[in-house]
Scaffold this active site. Structure first.
Site, PDB file in Angstrom:
ATOM      1  N   ARG A  48       0.844  -1.192   0.000  1.00  8.38           N
ATOM      2  CA  ARG A  48       0.000   0.000   0.000  1.00  8.38           C
ATOM      3  C   ARG A  48       0.883   1.248   0.000  1.00  8.38           C
ATOM      4  O   ARG A  48       1.970   1.268   0.603  1.00  8.38           O
ATOM      5  CB  ARG A  48      -0.864  -0.030   1.264  1.00  8.38           C
ATOM      6  CG  ARG A  48      -1.844   1.126   1.442  1.00  8.38           C
ATOM      7  CD  ARG A  48      -3.052   0.967   0.599  1.00  8.38           C
ATOM      8  NE  ARG A  48      -4.183   1.777   1.076  1.00  8.38           N
ATOM      9  CZ  ARG A  48      -5.072   2.328   0.270  1.00  8.38           C
ATOM     10  NH1 ARG A  48      -4.964   2.168  -1.039  1.00  8.38           N
ATOM     11  NH2 ARG A  48      -6.093   3.020   0.756  1.00  8.38           N
ATOM     12  N   THR A  72      -9.890   0.505  -9.048  1.00  8.77           N
ATOM     13  CA  THR A  72      -8.863  -0.485  -8.777  1.00  8.77           C
ATOM     14  C   THR A  72      -8.835  -1.506  -9.913  1.00  8.77           C
ATOM     15  O   THR A  72      -9.606  -1.435 -10.857  1.00  8.77           O
ATOM     16  CB  THR A  72      -9.172  -1.241  -7.469  1.00  8.77           C
ATOM     17  OG1 THR A  72     -10.575  -1.425  -7.379  1.00  8.77           O
ATOM     18  CG2 THR A  72      -8.706  -0.490  -6.262  1.00  8.77           C
ATOM     19  N   THR A  91      -4.171  -0.507  -7.283  1.00  9.06           N
ATOM     20  CA  THR A  91      -4.928   0.728  -7.469  1.00  9.06           C
ATOM     21  C   THR A  91      -4.018   1.933  -7.653  1.00  9.06           C
ATOM     22  O   THR A  91      -2.875   1.942  -7.187  1.00  9.06           O
ATOM     23  CB  THR A  91      -5.844   0.988  -6.246  1.00  9.06           C
ATOM     24  OG1 THR A  91      -6.634   2.145  -6.478  1.00  9.06           O
ATOM     25  CG2 THR A  91      -5.043   1.172  -4.970  1.00  9.06           C
ATOM     26  N   ASN A 115      -6.111   4.663  -7.191  1.00 11.53           N
ATOM     27  CA  ASN A 115      -7.252   5.335  -6.554  1.00 11.53           C
ATOM     28  C   ASN A 115      -8.213   5.877  -7.600  1.00 11.53           C
ATOM     29  O   ASN A 115      -8.852   5.096  -8.294  1.00 11.53           O
ATOM     30  CB  ASN A 115      -6.813   6.386  -5.552  1.00 11.53           C
ATOM     31  CG  ASN A 115      -7.878   6.621  -4.483  1.00 11.53           C
ATOM     32  OD1 ASN A 115      -8.743   5.784  -4.262  1.00 11.53           O
ATOM     33  ND2 ASN A 115      -7.820   7.755  -3.820  1.00 11.53           N
ATOM     34  N   ASP A 153      -7.409   8.807   0.438  1.00 10.38           N
ATOM     35  CA  ASP A 153      -7.986   7.728   1.254  1.00 10.38           C
ATOM     36  C   ASP A 153      -7.760   7.936   2.749  1.00 10.38           C
ATOM     37  O   ASP A 153      -8.240   7.148   3.561  1.00 10.38           O
ATOM     38  CB  ASP A 153      -7.426   6.370   0.830  1.00 10.38           C
ATOM     39  CG  ASP A 153      -8.208   5.768  -0.324  1.00 10.38           C
ATOM     40  OD1 ASP A 153      -9.106   6.448  -0.846  1.00 10.38           O
ATOM     41  OD2 ASP A 153      -7.919   4.620  -0.714  1.00 10.38           O
ATOM     42  N   SER A 168     -10.561  -0.485   1.079  1.00  5.80           N
ATOM     43  CA  SER A 168     -11.661  -1.448   0.954  1.00  5.80           C
ATOM     44  C   SER A 168     -11.253  -2.695   0.175  1.00  5.80           C
ATOM     45  O   SER A 168     -12.070  -3.602   0.010  1.00  5.80           O
ATOM     46  CB  SER A 168     -12.843  -0.788   0.235  1.00  5.80           C
ATOM     47  OG  SER A 168     -13.324   0.312   0.949  1.00  5.80           O
ATOM     48  N   GLY A 191     -13.355  -1.629  -7.727  1.00  6.58           N
ATOM     49  CA  GLY A 191     -14.558  -0.823  -7.564  1.00  6.58           C
ATOM     50  C   GLY A 191     -14.588   0.030  -6.314  1.00  6.58           C
ATOM     51  O   GLY A 191     -15.665   0.358  -5.823  1.00  6.58           O
ATOM     52  N   GLY A 192     -13.420   0.370  -5.770  1.00  5.47           N
ATOM     53  CA  GLY A 192     -13.361   1.300  -4.638  1.00  5.47           C
ATOM     54  C   GLY A 192     -14.160   0.840  -3.444  1.00  5.47           C
ATOM     55  O   GLY A 192     -14.103  -0.326  -3.029  1.00  5.47           O
TER      56      GLY A 192
END
Length: 585
Positions: A111, A381, A399, A401, A423, A452, A472-473
């Site tokens: 991340r 994503t 992702t 974002n 985020d 998520s 899909g966030g």
């Protein structure tokens, strides 16, 4: 003569077996040819299911050469960063869940992190600087994570895995209809940024579907990375050029930020529900914890009868609202103590208590569910699910974002840069109903924002049953959970589990979003009118949505043994909503 004939036949069959498309397309034997036949593949050895079929084939070819599932993940993810740059790429981050054939499971946290010059109040209440532009860029982590996973598990050379993406960027790739739709929605940002404009426009207008797109600066960066590894990005020429471009655009990322970036290898979350073992990513992903809580609540109603029909959808929505209320207590475990919140979300006893608050004849305002904090709006994503010949598994969600991230493309490297700082929760940023932001997710230098993303592996008696995940966030949790429920609880076949229309709720705003979506491929997905009417009678406010999650699903049929009780037939599904297709052999 007979011997020659047998040798000729053997050679012919060998050639057919090596053709990439030999097992890529599958006709359902019990239903004849269907419009979705190329979205399903049945294979014995390995399957790659990605958002873009070109990348599925690249990953499958790696598996054909004896590559590990991680090798295929590297090649596939790098491919996606080239042909699907609005959703992912080496300018962003990812979560990779690995489950080895020997039973070992790892969660690779790649991340993005907040730069060292970042601070909790850096946006001074100005959300526009947080959601796009140079100050929204977090330190990219995807390439570091891919390289680390490859060092631990890879079998093919790093250069072999990077070259297909480099070739696509240099020789050109066709703009997919889905990428074009993302370009249209991002047109103003593309036209403003010179880097994006040079790649995705011609004569001042957007490239069209099937036009050839070139990104030769990215190709050159990938060439250097293929030779020198991730070091070229984090402590070499590619990184130096990237940092210079970011700073010239007004960003605060430094070379030291890149040099200090660390991949975190965490212990996966594991839960036993409905006779299955579910493995997922721990925080800063909220996906597995939320999915576990939802499934534990729904299991209280009995399966499948308790979650069937419109009443089952109502209960599913109520469970979603509870999960979204609790998940905002999570954050980066290296910065905040999330032990109690995570323990609650994984506890069947906690789910049992929440089940008692669900009524079959009504729904409630957000405060009823105990949510203290407002939600974050994470965005687009890309997901890939992979199973190899030995049944090593990768479920990876990546992702940048928002579409095209910060809407900045580094002109000297061709890399699309993320806007992952969006985020994080921002102090003083209350919602319309007065709900405050979540302190556990405030910005701190080196911290990772809540996510998520929900890469998931499913086992039965410690044998692989499925690999699933979605893009899909903020809708990813609902989408992944629904596909799981469709197959394992509602007993749908794998393809139907993915095709079924989906429904979403994120607690705030207090709205049920339901699919009413004709995709750019002219497929239509819509929640039935009788279900909508049932929900409205219970007080739900409904809103149609022309969009949603894109799921990649692989199921192993252990009843179809391949001479080994732990190795069965694989069925791979790529979601037609994004136009992808799986590849297998």
């Amino acid at each position: 003569m007979a011997t020659q004939l047998l040798l000729w036949l053997h050679a012919f069959l060998l050639i057919i077996s090596l053709l990439p498309c030999a097992a890529t397309l599958h006709k359902k034997s019990n239903a004849g040819t269907t419009k979705y036949e190329d979205r399903e593949v049945v294979a014995n050895h390995g399957v790659v299911a990605a958002d873009d079929g070109r990348c599925s084939v690249i990953g499958m070819n790696v598996l054909r050469e004896g590559g590990h599932a991680v090798d295929a993940a590297v090649a596939t993810a790098l491919c996606l960063g080239v042909v699907s740059p609005a959703s992912s790429g080496i300018g962003g981050g990812a979560f990779m869940l690995i489950r080895l054939a020997n039973g070992t499971a790892q969660a690779f946290d790649m991340r993005e992190t907040a730069p060292m010059q970042a601070s909790q109040d850096m946006y001074a209440g100005n959300a526009t600087k947080k959601d796009s532009g140079a100050l929204s860029i977090a330190v990219p982590g995807e390439l570091a994570g891919l390289h680390e996973a490859w060092k631990q598990h890879g079998r093919l050379t790093w250069e072999r895995l990077v070259r297909p993406a480099e070739k696509l960027a240099r020789s050109g790739f066709r703009i997919s209809p889905y990428l074009y739709s993302q370009m249209v929605r991002s047109e103003s940002g593309i036209l403003v940024d010179k880097g994006l404009r040079d790649i995705f426009t011609s004569n001042g207008k957007l490239l069209q579907p099937n036009d050839i797109c070139y990104n030769k600066k990215l190709a050159e960066a990938l060439r250097i990375i293929a030779i020198n590894g991730a070091e070229a990005f984090y402590n070499g020429s590619v990184g130096s050029n990237l940092v210079r471009d970011i700073q010239e655009a007004g960003g605060i990322i430094t070379r030291e930020d890149l040099q200090m970036y660390q991949v975190k290898i965490r212990k996966p979350i594991s839960a036993n529900i409905l006779g299955l073992k579910i493995i997922g990513m721990p925080p800063p992903s909220s996906g597995a914890a939320s999915m576990t809580l939802i499934l534990n609540i729904l299991a209280e109603f009995g399966v499948p009868e308790g979650i069937s029909g419109p009443l089952g959808i109502h209960r599913q929505i109520e469970a979603l609202k509870h999960a979204f209320a609790v998940r905002m207590n999570l954050g980066d475990p290296d910065f905040v103590n999330i032990t109690e919140a995570l323990s609650d979300m994984l506890s069947p006893g906690f789910a049992h208590q929440l089940k008692k608050t669900i009524y079959d004849n009504m729904t409630f305002d957000p405060g009823y569910y105990g949510g203290r904090w407002n939600q974050i709006n994470d965005h687009g994503t890309s997901h890939v699910s992979i199973v190899d010949n030995e049944r090593n598994v990768v479920s990876m969600t990546s992702t940048v974002n928002s579409y095209f991230g910060a809407q900045i493309l580094s002109p000297s490297t061709g890399i699309v840069l993320n806007n992952e700082m969006d985020d994080f929760s921002m102090p003083m940023n209350e919602t319309a109903n007065g709900t405050p932001p979540a302190p556990a997710n405030f910005i701190s230098p080196g911290k990772r924002p809540l996510s998520s993303m929900t890469p998931t592996v499913v086992l039965k008696d410690e044998q692989l049953k499925a690999v699933v995940g979605a893009s899909g966030g903020g809708m990813i949790i609902a989408g992944t959970t629904e596909v799981f429920l469709n197959h394992f609880a509602r007993r749908m076949d794998p393809l139907s589990s993915v095709l079924a229309p989906r429904i979403y709720h994120q607690l705030i705003p207090n709205i049920v979003q339901y699919e009413n979506w004709t995709t750019v491929y002219n497929d239509h997905f819509e929640i039935p009118a009788d279900t909508r009417a049932f929900l409205q009678k219970r007080g739900h406010v409904l809103e149609s949505r022309a969009g949603g999650t894109i799921c990649q699903f692989i199921v192993q049929d252990l009843e179809a043994f391949r001479g080994n009780k732990s190795i069965g037939k694989l069925v791979g599904i790529s979601d037609p909503r994004k136009g992808g297709y799986p590849a297998g052999f």
